[in-house]
Design an enzyme around this catalytic site. Structure first.
Site, short mmCIF file in Angstrom:
data_model
loop_
_atom_site.label_atom_id
_atom_site.label_comp_id
_atom_site.label_asym_id
_atom_site.label_seq_id
_atom_site.Cartn_x
_atom_site.Cartn_y
_atom_site.Cartn_z
N ASP A 68 0.85 -1.18 0.00
CA ASP A 68 0.00 0.00 0.00
C ASP A 68 0.89 1.24 0.00
O ASP A 68 1.96 1.21 0.62
CB ASP A 68 -0.83 -0.02 1.29
CG ASP A 68 -2.22 0.56 1.13
OD1 ASP A 68 -2.79 0.38 0.05
OD2 ASP A 68 -2.72 1.16 2.09
N TYR A 70 2.36 4.82 1.22
CA TYR A 70 2.39 5.50 2.51
C TYR A 70 1.21 6.48 2.58
O TYR A 70 0.87 7.12 1.58
CB TYR A 70 3.69 6.28 2.68
CG TYR A 70 4.92 5.40 2.73
CD1 TYR A 70 5.09 4.45 3.74
CD2 TYR A 70 5.94 5.54 1.78
CE1 TYR A 70 6.23 3.66 3.80
CE2 TYR A 70 7.08 4.74 1.83
CZ TYR A 70 7.22 3.80 2.84
OH TYR A 70 8.35 3.02 2.89
N PHE A 81 8.15 1.35 -0.91
CA PHE A 81 9.20 1.48 0.12
C PHE A 81 9.94 2.82 0.08
O PHE A 81 10.69 3.13 0.99
CB PHE A 81 10.22 0.33 0.07
CG PHE A 81 9.64 -1.01 0.40
CD1 PHE A 81 9.34 -1.34 1.71
CD2 PHE A 81 9.40 -1.96 -0.59
CE1 PHE A 81 8.80 -2.58 2.04
CE2 PHE A 81 8.86 -3.20 -0.28
CZ PHE A 81 8.56 -3.51 1.04
N HIS A 190 8.88 -9.86 5.73
CA HIS A 190 8.83 -8.43 5.45
C HIS A 190 9.90 -7.70 6.27
O HIS A 190 10.21 -8.11 7.41
CB HIS A 190 7.45 -7.89 5.81
CG HIS A 190 7.13 -6.57 5.23
ND1 HIS A 190 7.52 -5.38 5.83
CD2 HIS A 190 6.47 -6.21 4.09
CE1 HIS A 190 7.11 -4.37 5.09
NE2 HIS A 190 6.46 -4.84 4.03
#
Length: 227
Positions: A68, A70, A81, A190
């Site tokens: 998703d 930020y 990221f 993750h």
């Protein structure tokens, strides 16, 4: 998603038909209504397809799958990221940089902008490309997952010897369609602070990627953006 699709021509050759589907038409309507209702959406509409615009089709040889965008002000700029240079580095990216140092002895960059990875052919692809301000996962289940599933399918079918980096169970489920006889799949937990110590640290994804690229006669990625 505005009437004009702000997506580079080289990707549109492969993705144009997706925008003509019922799912994408419904997604477009949803996003128009979100805008009309005064919702603040991230990233800015000009950056929604930034992952594709920075990593041209011909250059793309690594795909990192996020989840998703930020949802804080000014954080999302269309690359998973990654954040713009002036924004504080998010915790997961801090851990990615720690592993980069552990793996290749590259000093952690001073900011969180991963544009230089993208411009070398690393597609930094979130599964969902938009989000409401301060409302994580608010645009899940609206059609973006279909779009990005199809992107992965097209890359899987049309290209050879791509490295897919799947961090976390969400990305791994999304990557189940990848033909591991044609491509390299690197998967691990993750890099979030909640899970990074359960196997992400020490996994050496960056050196493994470059070893495979060299083995398949491709240019390795210069992972150090600021040296």
């Amino acid at each position: 998603m505005h009437k004009k699709i702000l997506l580079s021509e080289d990707w549109l050759i492969y993705l144009q038909s997706l925008f003509e589907t019922q799912t994408m038409s419904e997604l477009r309507t949803f996003l128009i209504n979100e805008n009309k209702s005064g919702q603040d959406l991230y990233p800015h509409h000009t950056k929604v397809f930034e992952a594709f615009n920075q990593a041209p089709w011909e250059k793309t040889r690594v795909v990192i799958i996020g989840q998703d965008p930020y949802h804080g002000p000014d954080q999302a700029h269309g690359l998973c990221f990654s954040v713009p240079p002036e924004i504080s580095i998010p915790p997961s990216l801090v851990n990615i940089y720690k592993e980069l140092h552990n793996d290749l002895n590259i000093k952690p960059p001073l900011n969180g902008d991963l544009s230089c990875w993208a411009q070398q052919g690393v597609l930094l692809l979130n599964s969902v490309l938009t989000v409401r301000k301060h409302q994580p996962a608010s645009h899940q289940g609206k059609g973006w997952e279909y779009f990005t599933d199809q992107v992965i399918h097209i890359i899987n079918e049309k290209k050879n010897n791509v490295v897919f980096i799947l961090w976390g169970s969400y990305a791994q489920k999304k990557g189940k369609i990848i033909d591991q006889n044609k491509h390299l799949v690197i998967q691990n937990v993750h890099p979030s602070p909640l899970s990074a110590y359960r196997g992400f640290f020490g996994s050496k994804p960056f050196s493994k990627t470059n070893q495979y690229l060299i083995k398949t006669n491709q240019k390795p990625i210069h992972w150090s953006c600021q040296s």
